[in-house]
Scaffold this motif. Structure first.
Motif, PDB file in Angstrom:
ATOM      1  N   TYR A   9       0.819  -1.218   0.000  1.00 33.28           N
ATOM      2  CA  TYR A   9       0.000   0.000   0.000  1.00 33.28           C
ATOM      3  C   TYR A   9       0.855   1.271   0.000  1.00 33.28           C
ATOM      4  CZ  TYR A   9      -3.887  -3.128   0.834  1.00 33.28           C
ATOM      5  OH  TYR A   9      -4.814  -4.125   0.714  1.00 33.28           O
ATOM      6  N   GLU A  10       1.993   1.176  -0.679  1.00 38.24           N
ATOM      7  CA  GLU A  10       2.853   2.350  -0.828  1.00 38.24           C
ATOM      8  C   GLU A  10       2.040   3.472  -1.474  1.00 38.24           C
ATOM      9  OE1 GLU A  10       6.707   3.548  -3.504  1.00 38.24           O
ATOM     10  OE2 GLU A  10       6.623   1.509  -2.661  1.00 38.24           O
ATOM     11  N   LYS A  11       2.054   4.632  -0.880  1.00 33.41           N
ATOM     12  CA  LYS A  11       1.168   5.733  -1.264  1.00 33.41           C
ATOM     13  C   LYS A  11       1.288   6.086  -2.735  1.00 33.41           C
ATOM     14  CE  LYS A  11      -0.115  10.431   0.012  1.00 33.41           C
ATOM     15  NZ  LYS A  11       0.160  11.584   0.931  1.00 33.41           N
ATOM     16  N   GLU A  12       2.491   6.238  -3.234  1.00 33.70           N
ATOM     17  CA  GLU A  12       2.684   6.638  -4.623  1.00 33.70           C
ATOM     18  C   GLU A  12       2.215   5.557  -5.590  1.00 33.70           C
ATOM     19  OE1 GLU A  12       3.499   9.570  -5.902  1.00 33.70           O
ATOM     20  OE2 GLU A  12       3.369  10.279  -3.827  1.00 33.70           O
ATOM     21  N   LYS A  13       2.430   4.288  -5.220  1.00 32.10           N
ATOM     22  CA  LYS A  13       2.001   3.192  -6.069  1.00 32.10           C
ATOM     23  C   LYS A  13       0.476   3.127  -6.148  1.00 32.10           C
ATOM     24  CE  LYS A  13       5.906   1.289  -7.377  1.00 32.10           C
ATOM     25  NZ  LYS A  13       6.293   1.186  -8.809  1.00 32.10           N
ATOM     26  N   VAL A  14      -0.179   3.290  -5.006  1.00 34.28           N
ATOM     27  CA  VAL A  14      -1.645   3.259  -4.978  1.00 34.28           C
ATOM     28  C   VAL A  14      -2.200   4.422  -5.795  1.00 34.28           C
ATOM     29  CG1 VAL A  14      -3.681   3.525  -3.482  1.00 34.28           C
ATOM     30  CG2 VAL A  14      -1.770   2.060  -2.760  1.00 34.28           C
ATOM     31  N   LYS A  15      -1.624   5.595  -5.593  1.00 33.36           N
ATOM     32  CA  LYS A  15      -2.063   6.776  -6.340  1.00 33.36           C
ATOM     33  C   LYS A  15      -1.866   6.583  -7.843  1.00 33.36           C
ATOM     34  CE  LYS A  15      -1.265  11.762  -6.590  1.00 33.36           C
ATOM     35  NZ  LYS A  15      -0.455  12.898  -6.052  1.00 33.36           N
ATOM     36  N   PHE A  16      -0.718   5.987  -8.174  1.00 35.18           N
ATOM     37  CA  PHE A  16      -0.377   5.742  -9.585  1.00 35.18           C
ATOM     38  C   PHE A  16      -1.411   4.804 -10.226  1.00 35.18           C
ATOM     39  CE2 PHE A  16       2.439   3.508 -12.772  1.00 35.18           C
ATOM     40  CZ  PHE A  16       2.602   4.595 -13.623  1.00 35.18           C
ATOM     41  N   PHE A  17      -1.735   3.727  -9.510  1.00 33.75           N
ATOM     42  CA  PHE A  17      -2.685   2.774 -10.078  1.00 33.75           C
ATOM     43  C   PHE A  17      -4.094   3.361 -10.136  1.00 33.75           C
ATOM     44  CE2 PHE A  17      -5.701  -0.673 -10.268  1.00 33.75           C
ATOM     45  CZ  PHE A  17      -5.171  -1.443 -11.297  1.00 33.75           C
ATOM     46  N   ASN A  18      -4.455   4.140  -9.135  1.00 36.15           N
ATOM     47  CA  ASN A  18      -5.788   4.755  -9.148  1.00 36.15           C
ATOM     48  C   ASN A  18      -5.963   5.657 -10.366  1.00 36.15           C
ATOM     49  OD1 ASN A  18      -6.628   3.472  -6.841  1.00 36.15           O
ATOM     50  ND2 ASN A  18      -6.151   5.192  -5.468  1.00 36.15           N
ATOM     51  N   LYS A  19      -4.915   6.376 -10.694  1.00 36.53           N
ATOM     52  CA  LYS A  19      -4.985   7.232 -11.883  1.00 36.53           C
ATOM     53  C   LYS A  19      -5.157   6.374 -13.145  1.00 36.53           C
ATOM     54  CE  LYS A  19      -2.542  10.821 -14.486  1.00 36.53           C
ATOM     55  NZ  LYS A  19      -3.804  11.517 -14.790  1.00 36.53           N
ATOM     56  N   PHE A  20      -4.423   5.269 -13.205  1.00 40.63           N
ATOM     57  CA  PHE A  20      -4.552   4.356 -14.342  1.00 40.63           C
ATOM     58  C   PHE A  20      -5.975   3.797 -14.412  1.00 40.63           C
ATOM     59  CE2 PHE A  20      -4.521  -0.139 -15.699  1.00 40.63           C
ATOM     60  CZ  PHE A  20      -4.147   0.011 -17.027  1.00 40.63           C
ATOM     61  N   ASN A  21      -6.495   3.435 -13.261  1.00 37.10           N
ATOM     62  CA  ASN A  21      -7.852   2.873 -13.224  1.00 37.10           C
ATOM     63  C   ASN A  21      -8.880   3.885 -13.722  1.00 37.10           C
ATOM     64  OD1 ASN A  21      -9.739   0.715 -12.409  1.00 37.10           O
ATOM     65  ND2 ASN A  21     -10.407   2.217 -10.878  1.00 37.10           N
ATOM     66  N   ASN A  22      -8.748   5.122 -13.278  1.00 38.19           N
ATOM     67  CA  ASN A  22      -9.708   6.168 -13.675  1.00 38.19           C
ATOM     68  C   ASN A  22      -9.539   6.577 -15.131  1.00 38.19           C
ATOM     69  OD1 ASN A  22     -11.009   6.387 -11.162  1.00 38.19           O
ATOM     70  ND2 ASN A  22      -9.397   7.743 -10.374  1.00 38.19           N
ATOM     71  N   ASP A  23      -8.289   6.700 -15.592  1.00 44.72           N
ATOM     72  CA  ASP A  23      -8.029   7.224 -16.940  1.00 44.72           C
ATOM     73  C   ASP A  23      -8.123   6.160 -18.037  1.00 44.72           C
ATOM     74  OD1 ASP A  23      -7.597   9.525 -15.591  1.00 44.72           O
ATOM     75  OD2 ASP A  23      -5.472   9.734 -16.129  1.00 44.72           O
ATOM     76  N   ILE A  24      -7.828   4.909 -17.694  1.00 45.55           N
ATOM     77  CA  ILE A  24      -7.732   3.874 -18.727  1.00 45.55           C
ATOM     78  C   ILE A  24      -8.790   2.787 -18.543  1.00 45.55           C
ATOM     79  CG2 ILE A  24      -6.234   2.217 -19.901  1.00 45.55           C
ATOM     80  CD1 ILE A  24      -5.246   5.131 -20.057  1.00 45.55           C
ATOM     81  N   VAL A  25      -8.787   2.121 -17.401  1.00 45.21           N
ATOM     82  CA  VAL A  25      -9.691   0.979 -17.194  1.00 45.21           C
ATOM     83  C   VAL A  25     -11.141   1.397 -17.330  1.00 45.21           C
ATOM     84  CG1 VAL A  25     -10.455  -0.790 -15.563  1.00 45.21           C
ATOM     85  CG2 VAL A  25      -8.018  -0.241 -15.752  1.00 45.21           C
ATOM     86  N   LYS A  26     -11.475   2.537 -16.746  1.00 48.12           N
ATOM     87  CA  LYS A  26     -12.883   2.970 -16.795  1.00 48.12           C
ATOM     88  C   LYS A  26     -13.326   3.351 -18.207  1.00 48.12           C
ATOM     89  CE  LYS A  26     -13.468   4.265 -11.965  1.00 48.12           C
ATOM     90  NZ  LYS A  26     -14.247   3.027 -11.715  1.00 48.12           N
ATOM     91  N   GLN A  27     -12.380   3.625 -19.094  1.00 50.23           N
ATOM     92  CA  GLN A  27     -12.750   3.863 -20.502  1.00 50.23           C
ATOM     93  C   GLN A  27     -13.409   2.611 -21.090  1.00 50.23           C
ATOM     94  OE1 GLN A  27     -12.713   6.690 -21.776  1.00 50.23           O
ATOM     95  NE2 GLN A  27     -10.937   7.910 -21.173  1.00 50.23           N
ATOM     96  N   PHE A  28     -12.879   1.466 -20.699  1.00 47.19           N
ATOM     97  CA  PHE A  28     -13.472   0.206 -21.160  1.00 47.19           C
ATOM     98  C   PHE A  28     -14.818  -0.033 -20.472  1.00 47.19           C
ATOM     99  CE2 PHE A  28      -9.064  -0.365 -22.283  1.00 47.19           C
ATOM    100  CZ  PHE A  28      -9.074  -1.174 -23.408  1.00 47.19           C
ATOM    101  N   GLU A  29     -14.864   0.210 -19.172  1.00 46.12           N
ATOM    102  CA  GLU A  29     -16.090  -0.047 -18.403  1.00 46.12           C
ATOM    103  C   GLU A  29     -17.253   0.822 -18.872  1.00 46.12           C
ATOM    104  OE1 GLU A  29     -14.976   0.578 -14.370  1.00 46.12           O
ATOM    105  OE2 GLU A  29     -13.860  -1.322 -14.195  1.00 46.12           O
ATOM    106  N   HIS A  30     -16.945   2.037 -19.301  1.00 40.79           N
ATOM    107  CA  HIS A  30     -18.002   2.977 -19.699  1.00 40.79           C
ATOM    108  C   HIS A  30     -18.162   3.094 -21.214  1.00 40.79           C
ATOM    109  CE1 HIS A  30     -17.130   5.068 -15.586  1.00 40.79           C
ATOM    110  NE2 HIS A  30     -17.955   4.032 -15.465  1.00 40.79           N
ATOM    111  N   TYR A  31     -17.448   2.260 -21.943  1.00 42.24           N
ATOM    112  CA  TYR A  31     -17.479   2.358 -23.404  1.00 42.24           C
ATOM    113  C   TYR A  31     -18.797   1.798 -23.953  1.00 42.24           C
ATOM    114  CZ  TYR A  31     -15.596   2.582 -28.150  1.00 42.24           C
ATOM    115  OH  TYR A  31     -15.366   2.916 -29.462  1.00 42.24           O
ATOM    116  N   ASP A  32     -19.483   2.609 -24.771  1.00 41.27           N
ATOM    117  CA  ASP A  32     -20.726   2.185 -25.423  1.00 41.27           C
ATOM    118  C   ASP A  32     -20.475   1.917 -26.902  1.00 41.27           C
ATOM    119  OD1 ASP A  32     -22.165   2.401 -23.113  1.00 41.27           O
ATOM    120  OD2 ASP A  32     -22.987   4.382 -23.561  1.00 41.27           O
TER     121      ASP A  32
END
Length: 584
Positions: A195-218
């Motif tokens: 749970y290293e702070k920078e790593k968690v923050k880094f992945f959260n940004k990836f999740n919001n910017d990239i992964v959610k593009q797939f989840e919300h893609y119509d």
């Protein structure tokens, strides 16, 4: 009153659409070809969705119309435990949806191809750091790795290893297969990094910017109503198919028959294997066969037609009734063409007229027809060839010829339109230069049919062809001699100055004057002058003009003799007064 719409437009979340393919609610019609996208295309598609770029609409057909039934099959990679009746069939979008299902939802390595066409198995990853770097092209962030998830160089040394989840976390490589189930991977990733702070923050940004593009893609969907006609479905598929491969009517009929557990592909494959044993039938296509069957099926209804819509309306019962007779018809057509000295597909004047010939034989039934009927059939055939009537309006010509020739041969009908319509303009001989022309091929066949023999061996040319001797159409007055003597190319290169000969004989002729090469042939083959003259006459060549190197006399005499042969083959006179005087 507003016009009736034949389709609806809507958008469906990508995940829902892929789940529908996995459950078998959305399938392919059996006429769709296999999935063919390669590794680079898959990477590019994943990159586009990660950026929320449009990937194009998917077109589907609503099922449920009893008159438009196609055998369904799941997209490649989907295994259904029980047969499932789909609600929609994919008409356009197969490549995209199959690629996305296999990479995002299948949980298996994707069987695809590299740029050279070699089959490979791949997993796909997103390089988290590269994906978040605005200066790096997104396609560079989509990483394709081998089935064992280890990348090696040409020396087999390990360059990168993602073969365990821990190695994925360590290298910040997110597996595309976890896109829709990423929470567990994210939790394990964060635990791995304590749970290293920078790593968690880094992945959260990836999740919001990239992964959610797939989840919300119509995905935009165009849904054709179930009332859409079968012919319209075929047309729509041809217009919209992004693979760029036209759908044949055979594939659509195959899908229709499959509903009744009849495999048209297998049935045709068996017939094709037998038919193509005849060299003249080697170019026969499955659509030619269906067209002939349709001619017979519609002949029963006295409204003969073989247009696309007629073939699409062909019932399985009609196919089964006529398929064997049509197969026999093609075999009888091959035998007939053999008697006319047309031995191979290369020598066939019109492939389309072959379909008519097969249908006519089938329409006459399985009885053996006599010499008088064969003579009539030959007249009709050569009228089609030299009248060049199978160049255009093919379907209309087929629909006329089959009933008219049948009735004419059976003695209950008038002379067919093809015979009445046919005319061969004498000066057409001057424009026949190559075997691309049906009339050119026909003329060569006539010379063989009427006994053309090889100058050197005296063997009939057709006998040499049977034994695979190299036979081609060669100049009688050699090209080199004609050029030296100021004969125009359009004159010496036309069919009047050409005849079928063996390669050996043509080599002896070379560029010599006829008077010289005829003397050489007589010496080398030990043949008498009178006997060689008879061989020349078998090619409708005037020996006197050839032996005196008199091109003008030879040319005019042979032109008239060839017209005589064509007249005899067509069974009708040629209007010769229209011929122009040849000026050399």
């Amino acid at each position: 009153m507003p016009p009736v719409k034949n389709f609806d437009s809507k958008s469906i979340p990508l995940h829902d659409l892929l789940r529908s393919t996995k459950d078998g609610k959305t399938q392919l019609p059996d006429f769709q070809r296999s999935w063919v996208w390669n590794d680079d295309q898959i990477c590019s598609l994943l990159a586009s969705i990660s950026l929320s770029y449009p990937i194009g609409a998917v077109m589907m057909l609503e099922t449920g119309n009893p008159d438009v039934r196609f055998q369904p099959r799941p997209i490649e990679g989907v295994t259904l435990n029980n047969p499932t009746e789909p609600g929609e069939l994919i008409l356009d979008g197969q490549q995209r949806l199959t690629s996305l299902f296999q990479t995002l939802l299948s949980g298996k390595p994707v069987k695809t191809k590299d740029t050279r066409g070699k089959v490979i198995y791949r997993w796909y990853y997103i390089d988290i750091a590269k994906a978040l770097d605005p200066n790096i092209d997104r396609e560079e962030a989509i990483i394709s790795v081998p089935e064992d998830k280890i990348i090696r160089n040409f020396g087999k040394e390990i360059v990168a290893d993602y073969s365990t989840p821990e190695k994925e976390y360590q290298n910040e490589m997110f597996p595309v297969s976890q896109i829709f189930e990423g929470s567990d991977w994210m939790t394990s990733h964060n635990e791995y990094w304590d749970y290293e702070k920078e790593k968690v923050k880094f992945f959260n940004k990836f999740n919001n910017d990239i992964v959610k593009q797939f989840e919300h893609y119509d995905v935009p969907i165009i849904l054709l109503h179930k009332e859409t006609l079968r012919e319209a479905v075929c047309k729509v598929f041809e217009k919209m198919n992004s693979g760029g491969v036209s759908l044949t009517v055979f594939e659509l009929v195959t899908a229709t028959f499959a509903v009744y557990n009849f495999n048209l592909r297998e049935d045709w494959a068996t017939r094709e294997e037998e038919l193509k044993k005849h060299q003249v039938l080697r170019n026969i296509e499955n659509t030619d066969f269906l067209q002939a069957v349709t001619l017979l099926a519609t002949l029963e209804k006295s409204s003969v037609s073989c247009k696309r819509k007629d073939i699409l309306n062909l019932s399985l019962e009609q196919y089964k009734k006529w398929a064997d007779l049509v197969t026999l018809g093609f075999e009888q057509a091959a035998k007939f063409l053999h008697t006319q000295k047309i031995f191979s597909d290369r020598d066939l004047p019109y492939q389309t007229q072959l379909t008519a010939l097969a249908a006519i034989f089938a329409a006459l039934g399985d009885r053996t027809i006599g010499a008088g009927a064969i003579a009539k059939l030959a007249n009709w055939y050569w009228c089609g060839v030299f009248g060049e009537l199978y160049n255009s309006a093919i379907e209309s010509r087929l629909a006329k010829d089959v009933p008219q020739v049948r009735d004419w041969i059976n003695g209950c009908g008038a002379e067919p339109d093809t015979i009445r319509d046919a005319n061969f303009a004498p000066d057409r001989l001057l424009s026949l230069y190559t075997r691309r022309s049906a009339a050119y091929k026909g003329l060569s066949a006539l010379l063989l049919r009427d006994g053309g023999c090889d100058f050197f061996t005296s063997y009939p040319i057709d006998t040499l062809m049977e034994f695979n001797e190299a036979i081609d159409i060669h100049h009688i007055f050699p090209k080199h001699w004609c050029q030296k003597n100021g004969i125009a190319a359009e004159v010496y290169d036309c069919a009047i100055n050409k005849t079928p000969l063996s390669a050996k004989t043509n080599k002896m002729i070379g560029g010599k004057a006829p008077s010289i090469y005829l003397t050489d042939i007589e010496k080398k083959s030990d043949i008498l002058e009178d006997n060689l003259n008879e061989i020349l006459r078998s090619h409708v060549i005037d020996p006197a003009s050839l032996r005196t190197d008199n091109f003008d006399a030879f040319f005019q005499a042979r032109k008239n003799a060839l017209l005589d042969r064509i007249e005899k083959a067509m069974g009708k006179p040629i209007l010769r007064e229209a011929a122009k005087k040849i000026e050399n």
